[in-house]
Design an enzyme around this catalytic site. Structure first.
Site, mmCIF file in Angstrom:
data_model
loop_
_atom_site.group_PDB
_atom_site.id
_atom_site.type_symbol
_atom_site.label_atom_id
_atom_site.label_comp_id
_atom_site.label_asym_id
_atom_site.label_seq_id
_atom_site.Cartn_x
_atom_site.Cartn_y
_atom_site.Cartn_z
ATOM 1 N N ASP A 103 0.835 -1.203 0.000
ATOM 2 C CA ASP A 103 0.000 0.000 0.000
ATOM 3 C C ASP A 103 0.870 1.254 0.000
ATOM 4 O O ASP A 103 2.006 1.222 0.461
ATOM 5 C CB ASP A 103 -0.834 0.088 1.291
ATOM 6 C CG ASP A 103 -1.794 -1.051 1.420
ATOM 7 O OD1 ASP A 103 -2.164 -1.631 0.401
ATOM 8 O OD2 ASP A 103 -2.164 -1.338 2.580
HETATM 9 N N1 URA Z 1 -1.329 -5.877 3.950
HETATM 10 C C1 URA Z 1 -1.721 -4.594 3.992
HETATM 11 O O1 URA Z 1 -2.695 -4.272 4.636
HETATM 12 N N2 URA Z 1 -1.009 -3.693 3.299
HETATM 13 C C2 URA Z 1 0.082 -3.989 2.587
HETATM 14 O O2 URA Z 1 0.698 -3.110 1.994
HETATM 15 C C3 URA Z 1 0.480 -5.323 2.563
HETATM 16 C C4 URA Z 1 -0.250 -6.260 3.256
#
Ligand code: URA
Length: 258
Positions: A103
């Site tokens: 993310d």
């Molecule tokens: N899980 C999440 O919530 N975000 C990420 O970036 C990777 C795994």
């Protein structure tokens, strides 16, 4: 000499399986002749290989490990002018693609490669490559909360698979706790959604391990090349982690297709 489907996959055309379909459908020419059979061997340096009439790129395969900072998009370009992971790869001229996503607000270990087959192997749900994160949450969740997360929890896209969840750092003075969580699937925003579901929203999230590969001491915003041994170990880990049931399913569906 290498098999044509492998050369195409390594050139980033698609996964090896998809490349086999592309060959069978008559879209590939080698030295001016359409090749539809699988298993034909070619020399990627000497043979002229076209897909849909266009030459494939004969690039060296690259495997990079980036310590992605937070506030960076896991994508090659962003239309809104935000920072993207390729901004952190000075000197890399080849087009490399992220293996899975982190993310915008997540930092940590991100692999990038121009080897489509490798990327497919690492991210295909059937291979269950473990990913370990450090999730900082507000307060201190009770052990029973961690157990719940470890067993599997209901999210809007279904139950999560069993995970490994433990305290990493408990500091009551700071009023926040760092939890180590290893998941064996890669659903969108999975870790954040899991902690939201138990009412401990994530404040910070960092991926520290992917299969056998550790982020280690690589500084934030920096990258390094993976060693051939690390690439091999990642491949091995993905193949070994494959669930026998899924493998059986896939081979049956292949048999049916044939
Ligand atoms: N899980 C999440 O919530 N975000 C990420 O970036 C990777 C795994």
């Amino acid at each position: 000499m290498e098999r044509l489907q492998k050369v195409l996959a390594q050139a980033g055309i698609a996964s090896r399986r998809k490349c086999e379909e592309i060959i069978s459908s008559g879209r590939v020419q080698v030295n001016g002749t359409v090749v539809k059979e699988l298993g034909v061997k070619v020399d990627p340096k000497a043979d002229v290989i076209l897909v849909d009439g266009k030459p494939i790129k004969n690039e060296q395969t690259l495997y990079l490990l980036l310590h992605k900072p937070k506030g960076v998009i896991t994508s090659a370009k962003d239309t809104k002018g935000r920072k993207v992971v390729s901004d952190y790869l000075p000197g890399i001229k080849e087009r490399v693609y992220p293996v899975g996503r982190l993310d915008y607000d997540t930092e940590g270990l991100l692999i990038l490669t121009n080897d489509g087959e490798f990327a497919y192997l690492m991210t295909h749900p059937r291979h269950h490559v473990p990913r370990t994160y450090r999730a900082t949450v507000e307060g201190t969740p009770h052990g029973s909360v961690l157990e719940k997360l470890a067993k599997g929890i209901k999210l809007e896209d279904g139950m999560t698979a069993p995970a490994i969840v433990d305290y990493h750092d408990v500091n009551p003075e700071k009023k926040e706790t760092v939890i180590s969580i290893t998941i064996f699937e890669g659903r969108n925003r999975q870790v954040r959604r899991m902690f939201e579901a138990v009412h401990y929203p994530v404040i910070r999230l960092k991926r520290v391990q992917f299969g056998p590969l550790h982020l280690g001491t690589l500084a934030r915003g920096k990258f390094r090349h993976l060693t051939p041994q690390e690439v091999e170990e990642l491949r091995k880990a993905a193949l070994e982690a494959e669930s026998p049931a899924a493998a059986a399913d896939e081979s049956q569906s292949v048999q049916k297709k044939n």
